[in-house]
Write a protein that holds these residues in place. Structure first.
Motif, short mmCIF file in Angstrom:
data_model
loop_
_atom_site.label_atom_id
_atom_site.label_comp_id
_atom_site.label_asym_id
_atom_site.label_seq_id
_atom_site.Cartn_x
_atom_site.Cartn_y
_atom_site.Cartn_z
N ALA A 65 -14.11 -5.96 4.62
CA ALA A 65 -12.85 -5.68 5.31
C ALA A 65 -11.73 -5.42 4.31
N LEU A 66 -11.70 -6.22 3.23
CA LEU A 66 -10.68 -6.02 2.20
C LEU A 66 -10.83 -4.67 1.52
N CYS A 67 -12.07 -4.32 1.19
CA CYS A 67 -12.33 -3.02 0.54
C CYS A 67 -11.86 -1.87 1.43
N ALA A 68 -12.21 -1.94 2.72
CA ALA A 68 -11.84 -0.87 3.64
C ALA A 68 -10.33 -0.78 3.80
N SER A 117 -8.62 0.48 0.53
CA SER A 117 -8.97 1.88 0.25
C SER A 117 -8.14 2.84 1.09
N ARG A 118 -7.57 2.34 2.19
CA ARG A 118 -6.73 3.19 3.03
C ARG A 118 -5.33 3.38 2.45
N GLU A 119 -4.98 2.55 1.48
CA GLU A 119 -3.66 2.69 0.84
C GLU A 119 -3.69 3.89 -0.11
N GLU A 120 -2.69 4.74 -0.01
CA GLU A 120 -2.69 5.99 -0.79
C GLU A 120 -2.65 5.77 -2.29
N ASP A 121 -2.06 4.63 -2.71
CA ASP A 121 -1.91 4.41 -4.16
C ASP A 121 -2.93 3.42 -4.73
N SER A 127 -1.03 -12.00 5.54
CA SER A 127 -1.22 -10.68 6.14
C SER A 127 -1.68 -9.67 5.10
N LEU A 128 -2.25 -8.57 5.59
CA LEU A 128 -2.67 -7.49 4.71
C LEU A 128 -1.46 -6.92 3.96
N GLU A 129 -0.33 -6.83 4.66
CA GLU A 129 0.88 -6.30 4.04
C GLU A 129 1.30 -7.15 2.83
N GLU A 130 1.17 -8.46 2.96
CA GLU A 130 1.52 -9.36 1.85
C GLU A 130 0.57 -9.16 0.66
N LEU A 131 -0.70 -8.98 0.96
CA LEU A 131 -1.69 -8.76 -0.10
C LEU A 131 -1.41 -7.45 -0.83
N VAL A 132 -1.16 -6.40 -0.07
CA VAL A 132 -0.87 -5.09 -0.65
C VAL A 132 0.39 -5.15 -1.52
N ARG A 133 1.41 -5.82 -1.00
CA ARG A 133 2.67 -5.95 -1.75
C ARG A 133 2.43 -6.71 -3.06
N ALA A 134 1.61 -7.77 -2.99
CA ALA A 134 1.32 -8.56 -4.20
C ALA A 134 0.57 -7.72 -5.23
#
Length: 201
Positions: A16-19, A22-26, A107-114
């Protein structure tokens, strides 16, 4: 593009984390590994900007793992994930070289931001980890149970613990049962990990 390696022992969560990342453009997940067995090899080969490392009782000492990753790839930032943070675990993981701490229930948003924050060369510590340092939980273990668990952490058998603490063999066994119940652990190894994580040992 931020290259990320994910180390998580639960296959469903790892997938789930990989998927999601991987959807994040950067971002690009260049590798994912179960536990830490292949982690150092993967980090050495891929040289990612960020290593997302999930801590769990089934892994070796998280401090050793973080330190090993930092030694193998000094330019890779370690983002440690844990289901719970304690003052002792926060201090130990940061001292070992982790640059970020997040909760597994975030949240996923927090992980991405980190991840983005670490890729920019900064630190990222989520509020739950920071609060663990400011407001630590009290240990549910009695002083004697703490003594028993410290010796169990050294790998001593029940008989040796009983001799050293001048207790009956059955008493030590009862203390260990109480420790497992109070920590919610399945075995002594996990009880030691949880007690250290929560700053009780």
């Amino acid at each position: 593009m931020i290259h990320v390696v994910i180390a998580e022992d639960m296959g469903l969560l790892r997938g789930a984390l990989c998927a999601a990342l991987s959807r994040e453009e950067d971002m690009e997940v260049v590798a994912d590994v179960e536990g830490v067995g292949a982690l150092l090899t993967v980090v050495r080969r891929c040289r990612p900007q960020v290593v997302v490392l999930a801590l769990s009782p089934d892994l070796p000492d998280p401090v050793e793992v973080v330190a090993a990753v930092r030694a193998e790839a000094p330019t890779s930032a370690v983002l440690a994930m844990s289901p719970r943070w304690s003052p002792a675990l926060v201090e130990a993981v940061l001292a070992a070289g982790a640059r970020g701490l997040v909760g597994k229930d975030g949240s996923l948003e927090e992980l991405v931001r980190a991840i983005r924050t670490l890729a920019d060369g900064e630190r990222a510590i989520d509020p739950v980890a920071a609060a663990a340092v400011l407001w630590p939980t009290e240990s549910p273990l009695t002083p004697r149970e703490s003594d028993v668990l410290r010796m169990a952490a050294e790998g001593l058998p029940l008989k040796e613990i009983a001799v050293r603490l001048h207790l009956a063999h059955g008493t030590v066994r009862n203390h260990l049962s109480a420790i497992l119940r109070k920590t919610g652990a399945r075995n002594r190894l996990e009880a030691v990990w949880r007690a250290r994580r929560d700053g009780w040992l």
